[in-house]
Design a protein around this motif. Structure first.
Motif, PDB file in Angstrom:
ATOM      1  N   LYS A 153     113.335  15.578  77.049  1.00  0.00           N
ATOM      2  CA  LYS A 153     112.355  16.647  76.949  1.00  0.00           C
ATOM      3  C   LYS A 153     112.431  17.618  78.110  1.00  0.00           C
ATOM      4  CE  LYS A 153     108.722  14.124  74.442  1.00  0.00           C
ATOM      5  NZ  LYS A 153     107.722  14.956  73.780  1.00  0.00           N
ATOM      6  N   THR A 154     112.854  17.145  79.261  1.00  0.00           N
ATOM      7  CA  THR A 154     112.783  17.970  80.479  1.00  0.00           C
ATOM      8  C   THR A 154     114.107  18.129  81.207  1.00  0.00           C
ATOM      9  OG1 THR A 154     112.244  16.012  81.786  1.00  0.00           O
ATOM     10  CG2 THR A 154     110.396  17.272  80.895  1.00  0.00           C
ATOM     11  N   GLY A 155     115.044  17.201  81.001  1.00  0.00           N
ATOM     12  CA  GLY A 155     116.261  17.195  81.771  1.00  0.00           C
ATOM     13  C   GLY A 155     116.076  16.495  83.110  1.00  0.00           C
ATOM     14  N   LEU A 156     117.095  16.502  83.917  1.00  0.00           N
ATOM     15  CA  LEU A 156     117.077  15.827  85.209  1.00  0.00           C
ATOM     16  C   LEU A 156     116.348  16.700  86.231  1.00  0.00           C
ATOM     17  CD1 LEU A 156     118.265  13.110  86.210  1.00  0.00           C
ATOM     18  CD2 LEU A 156     120.190  14.409  87.113  1.00  0.00           C
ATOM     19  N   LYS A 205     112.085  22.860  76.276  1.00  0.00           N
ATOM     20  CA  LYS A 205     112.407  21.855  75.264  1.00  0.00           C
ATOM     21  C   LYS A 205     111.148  21.324  74.596  1.00  0.00           C
ATOM     22  CE  LYS A 205     116.757  20.468  77.414  1.00  0.00           C
ATOM     23  NZ  LYS A 205     117.559  19.374  78.003  1.00  0.00           N
ATOM     24  N   LYS A 206     110.071  21.187  75.377  1.00  0.00           N
ATOM     25  CA  LYS A 206     108.807  20.749  74.785  1.00  0.00           C
ATOM     26  C   LYS A 206     108.238  21.824  73.861  1.00  0.00           C
ATOM     27  CE  LYS A 206     107.512  17.532  78.463  1.00  0.00           C
ATOM     28  NZ  LYS A 206     106.511  17.179  79.502  1.00  0.00           N
ATOM     29  N   LEU A 207     108.341  23.082  74.268  1.00  0.00           N
ATOM     30  CA  LEU A 207     107.856  24.170  73.425  1.00  0.00           C
ATOM     31  C   LEU A 207     108.629  24.225  72.107  1.00  0.00           C
ATOM     32  CD1 LEU A 207     107.367  27.039  76.030  1.00  0.00           C
ATOM     33  CD2 LEU A 207     105.647  25.495  75.102  1.00  0.00           C
ATOM     34  N   GLU A 208     109.914  24.026  72.196  1.00  0.00           N
ATOM     35  CA  GLU A 208     110.747  24.043  70.997  1.00  0.00           C
ATOM     36  C   GLU A 208     110.347  22.925  70.045  1.00  0.00           C
ATOM     37  OE1 GLU A 208     115.505  24.312  69.861  1.00  0.00           O
ATOM     38  OE2 GLU A 208     114.903  23.392  71.755  1.00  0.00           O
ATOM     39  N   GLN A 209     110.046  21.762  70.611  1.00  0.00           N
ATOM     40  CA  GLN A 209     109.655  20.633  69.785  1.00  0.00           C
ATOM     41  C   GLN A 209     108.314  20.889  69.095  1.00  0.00           C
ATOM     42  OE1 GLN A 209     109.337  16.951  71.946  1.00  0.00           O
ATOM     43  NE2 GLN A 209     109.430  15.682  70.118  1.00  0.00           N
ATOM     44  N   HIS A 241     107.667  21.490  64.708  1.00  0.00           N
ATOM     45  CA  HIS A 241     106.746  20.785  63.813  1.00  0.00           C
ATOM     46  C   HIS A 241     105.826  21.741  63.058  1.00  0.00           C
ATOM     47  CE1 HIS A 241     108.074  16.918  65.161  1.00  0.00           C
ATOM     48  NE2 HIS A 241     107.685  17.110  66.405  1.00  0.00           N
ATOM     49  N   GLY A 242     105.981  23.030  63.293  1.00  0.00           N
ATOM     50  CA  GLY A 242     105.212  24.018  62.545  1.00  0.00           C
ATOM     51  C   GLY A 242     103.922  24.457  63.202  1.00  0.00           C
ATOM     52  N   SER A 258     100.221  19.952  78.481  1.00  0.00           N
ATOM     53  CA  SER A 258     101.351  20.411  79.281  1.00  0.00           C
ATOM     54  C   SER A 258     102.661  20.134  78.554  1.00  0.00           C
ATOM     55  CB  SER A 258     101.363  19.700  80.643  1.00  0.00           C
ATOM     56  OG  SER A 258     101.473  18.298  80.469  1.00  0.00           O
ATOM     57  N   GLY A 259     102.584  19.601  77.353  1.00  0.00           N
ATOM     58  CA  GLY A 259     103.785  19.387  76.547  1.00  0.00           C
ATOM     59  C   GLY A 259     103.725  18.193  75.629  1.00  0.00           C
ATOM     60  N   ASN A 260     103.605  16.992  76.179  1.00  0.00           N
ATOM     61  CA  ASN A 260     103.727  15.788  75.364  1.00  0.00           C
ATOM     62  C   ASN A 260     102.591  15.614  74.367  1.00  0.00           C
ATOM     63  OD1 ASN A 260     106.190  14.899  76.332  1.00  0.00           O
ATOM     64  ND2 ASN A 260     105.286  13.727  77.986  1.00  0.00           N
ATOM     65  N   ALA A 261     101.353  15.807  74.817  1.00  0.00           N
ATOM     66  CA  ALA A 261     100.229  15.667  73.883  1.00  0.00           C
ATOM     67  C   ALA A 261     100.301  16.748  72.808  1.00  0.00           C
ATOM     68  CB  ALA A 261      98.900  15.743  74.621  1.00  0.00           C
TER      69      ALA A 261
END
Length: 377
Positions: free
Chosen positions: A372-375, A160-164, A168-169, A131-134
């Motif tokens: 990563k997510t905002g408020l 923001k998670k997708l962008e991160q 990383h490629g 879902s993003g972090n892993a």
């Protein structure tokens, strides 16, 4: 030739597989693997000896499965600060990891193992779902190891998670539907030849990375553990890693008592909490996922459900649930204390703030950064 390999084992069927194989689950029951690995007796160095070790989770290398390329893949993960929130509750700041979440603990193990397979000519690509972090962690450590990485994420995952992940490629595949639909799509892709499924759920190397969370607590507290360890639970990787470390520390004679494991779920998606309080050994048929701010633990059918429930019961712990309003309030409360944490990462603090206090020291993890997510709104 691959050396220093342990073996995968299915705890339910007792089926074994070499870890050099790309089979990502038990071929009989399709359940997750465990790892046939036990640290040697009295192998953990003393607190004095640990003090001079490398400042990452590799300082506990004797307690980790053999991983010759681990130091090559590391980004300095681990050794996150433990800070007090109240007189009896402290927070471990795992959102200060290299990719801003606790998932780095397990991702470095998966990437190091995948690199070993790649150099042996066994694999061509790495697939993960998240879902993003892993996914971010696998993408980062995959980049560190020079691996071709593909990450499946649920449609609607934080931009923001997708962008991160993309930064990383890694290639991103957004899957319509919920978290379970994403996992199914990734598992189908993982069946392709030459593909390593870097699953933080099915691959036990991940759990042997997250167990360093409890080893760090033991070291930070001068050779003891907290009375209560509170963890957010979706697939249960942090809780099961902590349970693994507690068992190992007890077996090594380094702790006399085991802390209570208290698991926290969002009220909107809480199949494990429901099963626990009903006295069940497993969850029932999964209900449709409901929307929750705690997207990282919105898991309707965790594959290791039976083991999670057993681990909590064996330590005298319990399950707590939190509402969306409690998550919002807890995020703002922590931000007011100088700690900006994502909604999933504040779930434990939300639970502890409203639950009756437990005796002794309680530790909660702050698992992911608010950047990563905002408020939460």
């Amino acid at each position: 030739m691959l050396t220093l390999m342990t073996a995968y084992v299915c705890s339910r069927c007792q089926v074994h597989s070499p870890t050099s194989a790309l089979t990502w689950c038990c071929p009989t029951c399709r359940g997750p693997w465990d790892l046939e690995f036990t640290p040697a007796p009295s192998s953990l160095p003393s607190l004095t000896a640990l003090a001079s070790r490398v400042n990452s989770l590799w300082r506990y290398e004797e307690m980790l499965p053999p991983m010759p390329y681990g130091p090559e893949v590391t980004l300095g993960e681990g050794r996150t600060p433990l800070v007090p929130l109240t007189d009896t509750v402290s927070a471990k700041l795992d959102f200060l990891m290299p990719t801003l979440s606790f998932k780095d603990r397990g991702a470095v193990m998966l990437a190091a193992h995948a690199l070993r397979l790649a150099r042996a000519g066994t694999l061509d690509r790495v697939v993960a779902d998240s879902s993003g972090n892993a996914g971010t962690a696998i993408a980062a450590y995959g980049a560190r190891a020079g691996l071709d990485t593909l990450v499946y994420v649920p449609e609607g995952t934080s931009p923001k998670k997708l962008e991160q992940i993309r930064a990383h490629g890694a290639r991103v595949v957004e899957v319509p539907g919920d978290r379970e639909a994403t996992a199914r799509a990734a598992r189908e892709a993982a069946d392709a030849p030459g593909t390593f499924y870097a699953s933080h759920v099915y691959n036990p190397y991940f759990l042997h990375g997250t167990k360093t969370y409890a080893y760090e607590l033991w070291e930070e507290l001068g050779g003891r553990l907290p009375d209560t360890i509170v963890v957010p639970v979706g697939n249960g990787t942090l809780l099961l890693g902590a349970a693994l470390a507690i068992d190992e520390l007890h077996r090594q004679g380094l702790v006399d008592t085991r802390p209570a494991l208290v698991a926290v779920q969002a009220e909107a998606v809480s199949p494990l909490a429901a099963a626990f309080h009903a006295g069940a050994d497993d969850i029932g048929a999964p209900a449709p996922a409901r929307a929750t701010l705690a997207e990282g633990i919105a898991i309707t059918a965790p594959p290791r459900a039976r083991r999670i429930l057993r681990a909590v019961r064996e330590t005298g712990g319990t399950f707590l649930t939190v509402t969306e309003d409690q998550i919002r309030t807890a995020q703002r409360d922590l931000a007011g204390r100088g700690l900006f944490v994502e909604p999933t990462g504040v779930a434990c603090w939300a639970a502890v703030r409203t639950a009756p206090p437990r005796p002794g020291l309680t530790v909660v993890p702050l698992c992911g950064a608010g950047a990563k997510t905002g408020l939460a709104r």
